[in-house]
Design a protein around this motif. Sequence first.
Motif, PDB file in Angstrom:
ATOM      1  N   GLU A  43      44.161  35.369  40.501  1.00 42.41           N
ATOM      2  CA  GLU A  43      45.507  35.207  41.038  1.00 42.41           C
ATOM      3  C   GLU A  43      46.515  34.848  39.948  1.00 42.41           C
ATOM      4  O   GLU A  43      47.710  35.000  40.148  1.00 42.41           O
ATOM      5  N   GLY A  44      46.032  34.427  38.812  1.00 46.06           N
ATOM      6  CA  GLY A  44      46.913  34.157  37.687  1.00 46.06           C
ATOM      7  C   GLY A  44      47.081  35.349  36.759  1.00 46.06           C
ATOM      8  O   GLY A  44      47.883  35.325  35.827  1.00 46.06           O
ATOM      9  N   SER A  45      46.358  36.430  37.038  1.00 47.75           N
ATOM     10  CA  SER A  45      46.397  37.625  36.188  1.00 47.75           C
ATOM     11  C   SER A  45      47.522  38.563  36.599  1.00 47.75           C
ATOM     12  O   SER A  45      47.743  38.792  37.782  1.00 47.75           O
ATOM     13  N   GLU A  46      48.207  39.126  35.593  1.00 44.24           N
ATOM     14  CA  GLU A  46      49.259  40.100  35.889  1.00 44.24           C
ATOM     15  C   GLU A  46      48.690  41.439  36.306  1.00 44.24           C
ATOM     16  O   GLU A  46      49.282  42.140  37.117  1.00 44.24           O
ATOM     17  N   THR A  47      47.554  41.801  35.725  1.00 43.77           N
ATOM     18  CA  THR A  47      46.929  43.081  36.060  1.00 43.77           C
ATOM     19  C   THR A  47      45.472  42.857  36.412  1.00 43.77           C
ATOM     20  O   THR A  47      44.839  41.922  35.924  1.00 43.77           O
ATOM     21  N   ILE A  48      44.950  43.754  37.260  1.00 47.63           N
ATOM     22  CA  ILE A  48      43.547  43.702  37.677  1.00 47.63           C
ATOM     23  C   ILE A  48      43.047  45.142  37.731  1.00 47.63           C
ATOM     24  O   ILE A  48      43.770  46.034  38.186  1.00 47.63           O
ATOM     25  N   ASP A  49      41.814  45.356  37.267  1.00 49.15           N
ATOM     26  CA  ASP A  49      41.292  46.728  37.257  1.00 49.15           C
ATOM     27  C   ASP A  49      41.150  47.262  38.685  1.00 49.15           C
ATOM     28  O   ASP A  49      40.989  46.505  39.634  1.00 49.15           O
ATOM     29  N   ASP A  50      41.223  48.573  38.806  1.00 51.42           N
ATOM     30  CA  ASP A  50      41.267  49.226  40.116  1.00 51.42           C
ATOM     31  C   ASP A  50      40.032  48.963  40.966  1.00 51.42           C
ATOM     32  O   ASP A  50      40.142  48.778  42.181  1.00 51.42           O
ATOM     33  N   GLU A  51      38.862  48.943  40.345  1.00 51.50           N
ATOM     34  CA  GLU A  51      37.633  48.712  41.108  1.00 51.50           C
ATOM     35  C   GLU A  51      37.650  47.339  41.779  1.00 51.50           C
ATOM     36  O   GLU A  51      37.350  47.196  42.951  1.00 51.50           O
ATOM     37  N   ARG A  52      38.035  46.333  41.013  1.00 51.68           N
ATOM     38  CA  ARG A  52      38.098  44.975  41.555  1.00 51.68           C
ATOM     39  C   ARG A  52      39.212  44.870  42.595  1.00 51.68           C
ATOM     40  O   ARG A  52      39.074  44.207  43.612  1.00 51.68           O
ATOM     41  N   LEU A  53      40.330  45.552  42.346  1.00 53.37           N
ATOM     42  CA  LEU A  53      41.459  45.528  43.263  1.00 53.37           C
ATOM     43  C   LEU A  53      41.071  46.149  44.611  1.00 53.37           C
ATOM     44  O   LEU A  53      41.479  45.661  45.663  1.00 53.37           O
ATOM     45  N   ASN A  54      40.252  47.201  44.571  1.00 55.43           N
ATOM     46  CA  ASN A  54      39.756  47.813  45.813  1.00 55.43           C
ATOM     47  C   ASN A  54      38.944  46.810  46.629  1.00 55.43           C
ATOM     48  O   ASN A  54      39.103  46.722  47.849  1.00 55.43           O
ATOM     49  N   LYS A  55      38.071  46.058  45.969  1.00 58.34           N
ATOM     50  CA  LYS A  55      37.239  45.069  46.660  1.00 58.34           C
ATOM     51  C   LYS A  55      38.097  43.942  47.240  1.00 58.34           C
ATOM     52  O   LYS A  55      37.866  43.480  48.352  1.00 58.34           O
ATOM     53  N   ILE A  56      39.089  43.515  46.483  1.00 51.76           N
ATOM     54  CA  ILE A  56      39.982  42.452  46.946  1.00 51.76           C
ATOM     55  C   ILE A  56      40.778  42.929  48.161  1.00 51.76           C
ATOM     56  O   ILE A  56      40.917  42.210  49.163  1.00 51.76           O
ATOM     57  N   ALA A  57      41.295  44.155  48.086  1.00 51.05           N
ATOM     58  CA  ALA A  57      42.070  44.716  49.201  1.00 51.05           C
ATOM     59  C   ALA A  57      41.212  44.784  50.458  1.00 51.05           C
ATOM     60  O   ALA A  57      41.664  44.436  51.554  1.00 51.05           O
ATOM     61  N   GLU A  58      39.968  45.210  50.307  1.00 58.34           N
ATOM     62  CA  GLU A  58      39.063  45.291  51.450  1.00 58.34           C
ATOM     63  C   GLU A  58      38.813  43.906  52.039  1.00 58.34           C
ATOM     64  O   GLU A  58      38.838  43.722  53.254  1.00 58.34           O
ATOM     65  N   ALA A  59      38.599  42.900  51.181  1.00 58.59           N
ATOM     66  CA  ALA A  59      38.349  41.538  51.652  1.00 58.59           C
ATOM     67  C   ALA A  59      39.573  40.953  52.364  1.00 58.59           C
ATOM     68  O   ALA A  59      39.438  40.184  53.314  1.00 58.59           O
ATOM     69  N   LEU A  60      40.767  41.330  51.913  1.00 60.06           N
ATOM     70  CA  LEU A  60      41.995  40.826  52.529  1.00 60.06           C
ATOM     71  C   LEU A  60      42.412  41.646  53.752  1.00 60.06           C
ATOM     72  O   LEU A  60      43.302  41.236  54.495  1.00 60.06           O
TER      73      LEU A  60
END
Length: 140
Positions: A43-60
């Motif tokens: 949450e403190g990162s300006e950018t996040i790789d797409d694979e991790r972002l996909n997992k986060i989006a799914e969890a949210l």
Amino acid sequence: MSTATKPKHIGRNISRIREFRGMKQEALAIALGMSQQYVSTLEGSETIDDERLNKIAEALGVSVEAIKSFSDEGVINYFNTFNETDFSNSQGAFGHHDQYTFNPIEKLIEAYDENKKLYERLLESEKEKISYLEKLLKEK
């Protein structure tokens, strides 16, 4: 002076969406299979790789695009649209009419009367069954 736009802070967007969903960092960490401290770092990162972002989006429970394009102003504007509805034509906020074409008390009385009739038919049926069984017993 640069005209380039500053990239969105993805970690901050994740944090805000998580808060709107009523989710704690620990719950998101469990859903992602990582530690709460790592979620804090994300949450403190300006950018996040797409694979991790996909997992986060799914969890949210949101899309990746929702995370990337999230803004507090957009959320405020979304909810403000509910206050701009014209109620003068007796329609609710979602366009439904609030005028009823029946009297709820009359409907309640109709339901009571129908239940009474059904009970009387059931009672009559039970009386017939008892008399039939009594007749069978007398024959033996």
